[in-house]
Scaffold this motif. Structure first.
Motif, short mmCIF file in Angstrom:
data_model
loop_
_atom_site.label_atom_id
_atom_site.label_comp_id
_atom_site.label_asym_id
_atom_site.label_seq_id
_atom_site.Cartn_x
_atom_site.Cartn_y
_atom_site.Cartn_z
N GLN A 76 0.98 -1.11 -0.04
CA GLN A 76 0.17 0.04 -0.04
C GLN A 76 0.98 1.35 0.00
O GLN A 76 0.55 2.26 -0.67
CB GLN A 76 -0.99 -0.18 1.19
CG GLN A 76 -1.89 -1.20 1.29
CD GLN A 76 -2.52 -1.55 0.01
OE1 GLN A 76 -3.33 -0.76 -0.78
NE2 GLN A 76 -2.32 -2.83 -0.61
N MET A 77 1.82 1.07 0.83
CA MET A 77 2.87 2.52 0.75
C MET A 77 3.54 2.67 -0.49
O MET A 77 3.59 3.76 -0.99
CB MET A 77 3.73 2.26 1.89
CG MET A 77 3.31 2.61 3.33
SD MET A 77 4.43 2.64 4.54
CE MET A 77 4.91 0.76 4.86
N GLY A 83 1.11 6.20 -7.08
CA GLY A 83 -0.09 6.72 -7.60
C GLY A 83 -1.06 5.76 -7.80
O GLY A 83 -2.46 6.21 -8.28
N ALA A 84 -0.87 4.59 -7.60
CA ALA A 84 -1.92 3.65 -7.69
C ALA A 84 -2.93 3.87 -6.76
O ALA A 84 -4.20 3.40 -6.92
CB ALA A 84 -1.27 2.13 -7.62
N ARG A 85 -2.66 4.10 -5.60
CA ARG A 85 -3.51 4.85 -4.43
C ARG A 85 -3.51 6.08 -4.41
O ARG A 85 -2.05 6.59 -4.49
CB ARG A 85 -3.33 4.19 -3.37
CG ARG A 85 -3.86 2.63 -3.21
CD ARG A 85 -3.98 2.02 -1.72
NE ARG A 85 -4.95 2.69 -1.00
CZ ARG A 85 -5.26 2.22 0.37
NH1 ARG A 85 -4.63 1.30 0.77
NH2 ARG A 85 -6.15 3.17 0.94
N THR A 86 -4.48 7.08 -4.38
CA THR A 86 -4.19 8.34 -4.28
C THR A 86 -5.09 8.86 -2.86
O THR A 86 -5.89 8.70 -2.61
CB THR A 86 -5.06 9.02 -5.65
OG1 THR A 86 -6.52 8.54 -5.20
CG2 THR A 86 -4.52 8.64 -6.79
N ASN A 87 -4.08 9.57 -2.30
CA ASN A 87 -4.41 10.14 -1.02
C ASN A 87 -3.25 11.22 -0.88
O ASN A 87 -2.08 10.87 -0.57
CB ASN A 87 -4.27 9.27 0.27
CG ASN A 87 -4.72 9.89 1.41
OD1 ASN A 87 -3.99 10.78 2.14
ND2 ASN A 87 -6.03 9.67 1.93
N ALA A 88 -3.59 12.55 -0.72
CA ALA A 88 -2.66 13.57 -0.63
C ALA A 88 -1.64 13.61 0.47
O ALA A 88 -0.29 13.82 0.46
CB ALA A 88 -3.08 15.05 -0.86
N ASN A 181 -16.04 4.22 -7.41
CA ASN A 181 -15.94 5.31 -8.47
C ASN A 181 -14.45 5.12 -8.95
O ASN A 181 -14.18 6.08 -10.10
CB ASN A 181 -15.92 6.68 -7.53
CG ASN A 181 -14.96 7.06 -6.58
OD1 ASN A 181 -13.86 6.45 -6.60
ND2 ASN A 181 -15.23 7.63 -5.73
N GLY A 182 -13.67 4.05 -8.70
CA GLY A 182 -12.67 3.71 -9.65
C GLY A 182 -11.29 4.46 -9.28
O GLY A 182 -10.46 4.43 -10.13
N THR A 183 -11.40 5.05 -8.14
CA THR A 183 -10.38 6.05 -7.64
C THR A 183 -8.93 5.15 -6.91
O THR A 183 -7.99 5.58 -6.73
CB THR A 183 -10.65 7.19 -6.75
OG1 THR A 183 -11.27 6.71 -5.66
CG2 THR A 183 -11.43 8.20 -7.61
N ARG A 184 -9.60 3.87 -6.54
CA ARG A 184 -8.44 2.91 -6.03
C ARG A 184 -8.31 1.83 -6.92
O ARG A 184 -9.32 1.17 -7.30
CB ARG A 184 -8.88 2.47 -4.70
CG ARG A 184 -7.93 1.78 -4.15
CD ARG A 184 -8.39 1.15 -2.54
NE ARG A 184 -7.25 0.37 -2.02
CZ ARG A 184 -7.37 -0.30 -0.97
NH1 ARG A 184 -8.04 0.31 0.17
NH2 ARG A 184 -6.54 -1.39 -0.43
#
Length: 218
Positions: A76-77, A83-88, A181-184
């Motif tokens: 996950q990190m 950018g495969a996972r998005t969290n600012a 919604n496809g963001t992950r």
């Protein structure tokens, strides 16, 4: 017959996902503890959001990470870095770590005991719906039980299926919406995305609330 075929395909998809598992680098727990307290030099230390013992923060939708699988935490990190996972917040706080440092952090948090606190459900109808979906699924709507992949008690199965029991409800809802919604996009066979898209808002609320009420500690 259609339900049987659909159920079989979902379970086979789960098995295929397990085959995609990648071995994590060997992590140094002591170094991981130090890094978790210092941060990467540009962002906040891990404990600022995830708590001094990796217990997370329900109010801020920060998940507990103590006791989660080491390989899962590392993946996950790395996903936040690529950018495969998005969290600012997460991306900013891990971007300067190299892979070995991330492996050390993962090893440290995996070594900690899972939190013992659980949330209560005051809404009986919601509790019943959540229990049904989590433990039995709803095959008429092609929704498998969470425990089909996440294991007995939903306490996780290797690095592909993280523990969900005792996880903060707000975080679970947030991630199910992200799958919807496809963001992950960290599921290479899109199993979670497919399941999440079949869930209604009411079902998501019920699943999240029920999982948060389960004991995480084995």
């Amino acid at each position: 017959m259609k339900n049987f075929i659909r159920r079989r395909s979902l379970i086979l998809g789960s098995a295929f996902l397990i085959s995609l598992s990648a071995s994590a680098a060997d992590g140094n727990i002591d170094n991981g503890q130090q890094l978790s307290m210092k941060g990467d030099g540009s962002g906040a230390p891990c404990m600022a959001c995830h708590g001094p013992n990796g217990e997370g923060n329900a109010a801020g939708n920060f998940p507990y990470i103590a006791g989660l699988d080491e390989g899962y935490l590392l993946r996950q990190m790395l996903a936040y870095q690529t950018g495969a996972r998005t969290n600012a917040v997460m991306s900013m706080n891990v971007d300067n770590f190299d892979e070995q440092q991330l492996a050390d952090i993962a090893a440290y948090y995996a070594s900690l005991p899972a939190p013992t606190a659980t949330a209560e459900i005051s809404d009986k109808k919601q509790a019943e719906l959540g229990e049904m979906l989590v433990n039995n699924g709803n095959w008429d709507e092609y929704i498998p039980a969470c425990s089909t992949c996440h294991g007995p008690g939903n306490r996780g199965v290797d690095e592909n299926f993280p523990a969900l029991a005792g996880q903060h409800a707000g975080y679970i809802k947030q991630q199910l919406k992200a799958w919807q919604n496809g963001t992950r996009k960290t599921d290479e066979v899109q199993l979670m995305e497919a399941v999440a898209k079949r869930l209604s808002d009411e079902q998501i609320d019920a699943v999240a609330a029920y999982l948060a009420s389960l004991p995480a500690a084995k």
